[in-house]
Design an enzyme around this catalytic site. Structure first.
Site, PDB file in Angstrom:
ATOM      1  N   GLU A  89      -6.207   6.972  -1.008  1.00  0.00           N
ATOM      2  CA  GLU A  89      -6.288   5.727  -0.095  1.00  0.00           C
ATOM      3  C   GLU A  89      -6.637   4.624  -0.915  1.00  0.00           C
ATOM      4  O   GLU A  89      -6.391   3.283  -0.817  1.00  0.00           O
ATOM      5  CB  GLU A  89      -6.989   6.125   1.019  1.00  0.00           C
ATOM      6  CG  GLU A  89      -5.951   6.824   1.981  1.00  0.00           C
ATOM      7  CD  GLU A  89      -4.904   6.430   2.471  1.00  0.00           C
ATOM      8  OE1 GLU A  89      -4.612   5.100   2.507  1.00  0.00           O
ATOM      9  OE2 GLU A  89      -3.777   7.319   2.401  1.00  0.00           O
ATOM     10  N   HIS A  91       1.474   4.217  -2.818  1.00  0.00           N
ATOM     11  CA  HIS A  91       1.574   5.762  -2.724  1.00  0.00           C
ATOM     12  C   HIS A  91       2.702   6.477  -3.301  1.00  0.00           C
ATOM     13  O   HIS A  91       2.370   7.289  -4.248  1.00  0.00           O
ATOM     14  CB  HIS A  91       1.534   6.107  -1.387  1.00  0.00           C
ATOM     15  CG  HIS A  91       0.203   6.119  -0.643  1.00  0.00           C
ATOM     16  ND1 HIS A  91      -0.812   6.858  -1.140  1.00  0.00           N
ATOM     17  CD2 HIS A  91      -0.217   5.681   0.459  1.00  0.00           C
ATOM     18  CE1 HIS A  91      -1.929   6.721  -0.248  1.00  0.00           C
ATOM     19  NE2 HIS A  91      -1.738   5.913   0.778  1.00  0.00           N
ATOM     20  N   HIS A 121       0.942  -1.161   0.075  1.00  0.00           N
ATOM     21  CA  HIS A 121      -0.114   0.024   0.088  1.00  0.00           C
ATOM     22  C   HIS A 121       1.115   1.113  -0.041  1.00  0.00           C
ATOM     23  O   HIS A 121       0.677   2.102  -0.837  1.00  0.00           O
ATOM     24  CB  HIS A 121      -1.045   0.132   1.170  1.00  0.00           C
ATOM     25  CG  HIS A 121      -1.667   1.133   1.438  1.00  0.00           C
ATOM     26  ND1 HIS A 121      -2.989   1.517   1.173  1.00  0.00           N
ATOM     27  CD2 HIS A 121      -1.346   2.358   2.025  1.00  0.00           C
ATOM     28  CE1 HIS A 121      -3.735   2.452   1.539  1.00  0.00           C
ATOM     29  NE2 HIS A 121      -2.537   3.113   1.996  1.00  0.00           N
ATOM     30  N   GLU A 122       1.952   1.136   0.930  1.00  0.00           N
ATOM     31  CA  GLU A 122       2.771   2.406   0.817  1.00  0.00           C
ATOM     32  C   GLU A 122       3.503   2.598  -0.304  1.00  0.00           C
ATOM     33  O   GLU A 122       3.852   3.966  -0.760  1.00  0.00           O
ATOM     34  CB  GLU A 122       3.550   2.375   2.196  1.00  0.00           C
ATOM     35  CG  GLU A 122       2.974   2.295   3.423  1.00  0.00           C
ATOM     36  CD  GLU A 122       1.954   3.451   3.703  1.00  0.00           C
ATOM     37  OE1 GLU A 122       2.152   4.627   2.979  1.00  0.00           O
ATOM     38  OE2 GLU A 122       0.803   3.225   4.475  1.00  0.00           O
TER      39      GLU A 122
END
EC number: 3.4.24.-
Length: 302
Positions: free
Chosen positions: A222, A148, A144-145
């Protein structure tokens, strides 16, 4: 880095051009007296885009300093080795340079990514995450990071904030001039005390609306990072990680300047929800479940 600076400058020039046209129309067509337009635009640029640009450039330094994050230079144990290896593999799959990997001491399950560009970034996880999550769940959080970073979310957020700041500064003062001139019979000369009161109020009102727009994008990114994490680590792992967060999540101890970049944040209800940086975890989980299944590489889709 050079491309990011060019993007900032190009966006800045485009915003200034648009504001110059709007102000020229107000003056020449509607006869609104706005004072020194050049000085106003320069001030808006310096305080609007300048602040966002500086915040972006020092974001990694600020994150390390404010959280006390320890960057893993040489892994000291098997857990740190796993973190570095996993992030390296995901970064290669996402097409970005290897981020710095760090651990910060905090009780809650959380992680964040920051940095001035896709190829100059930091991914950090909390000690609480390492204690509470299994490897599959932690892998999904890292994915997930990394997503980003790969999506360029830090740069895009800074650009949006810079544009919004610039518009707030200019619009508050333009409207202040118009209202002050109307209340004082369009008299010539410098602004009265009412102008400064009006601008103060409008800065807060327009700033609130600007924050709503910025937080809308923050919530959107997100969902996008969750989808990216599912692609890198697997959908079920991403869903499991979010479910674990929903079961154990408490108040974040991340500093304010980093909190919006954490994998999870405080959620409000009603109008307060419009100012939240993260959507509810239940909505994020449902979005992953409802997303179409991506075809496996090497298969033929008929």
């Amino acid at each position: 880095m050079f491309k990011r600076i060019v993007l900032f400058l190009a966006t800045n020039l485009a915003v200034l051009a648009l504001l110059s046209i709007v102000m020229a129309v107000l003056q020449n067509v509607f006869g609104v007296t706005l004072g020194n337009n050049g000085a106003l635009l320069v001030m808006a640029t310096v305080f609007g885009f300048g602040g966002s640009f500086i915040s972006l450039m020092i974001s990694k330094w600020m994150a390390k300093r404010s959280t006390g994050a320890h960057v893993i230079e040489q892994p000291r144990n098997e857990a740190e080795q796993w973190l570095v290896t996993t992030v390296r593999r995901q970064a290669e799959a996402a097409g970005i340079k290897m981020p710095e990997v760090a651990i910060y001491d905090a009780p809650e399950i959380n992680a964040f990514a920051t940095g001035p560009s896709r190829n100059n970034s930091l991914v950090a996880v909390s000690t609480g995450l390492l204690r509470a999550m299994n490897r599959d769940e932690a892998e999904a959080v890292l994915a997930h990071e990394v997503s980003h970073v790969a999506n360029g979310d830090m740069v895009t957020m800074a650009l949006i904030q810079g544009v919004l700041n610039t518009f707030v500064i200019v619009l508050a003062r333009v409207v202040g001039r118009v209202v002050d001139g109307y209340l004082n019979g369009n008299r010539e000369g410098g602004p009265g005390i009412g102008y400064y009161v009006i601008v103060f109020v409008l800065d807060m009102v327009f700033g609130l609306f600007a924050s709503m727009i910025a937080m809308w994008f923050s919530r959107y990114r997100e969902f996008r990072a969750d989808a990216g994490g599912a692609n890198l680590a697997g959908r079920q792992k991403m869903i499991a990680a979010l479910e674990r967060l929903s079961q154990t999540y408490g108040e974040s101890t991340l500093p304010k300047q980093v909190a919006a970049f954490g994998i999870s944040g405080a959620v409000g209800h009603g109008l307060r929800k419009l100012l939240m940086s993260h959507p509810p975890l239940a909505e994020r989980i449902q979005a992953l479940r409802d997303a179409p299944v991506a075809p496996v590489r090497g298969t033929v889709v008929g």
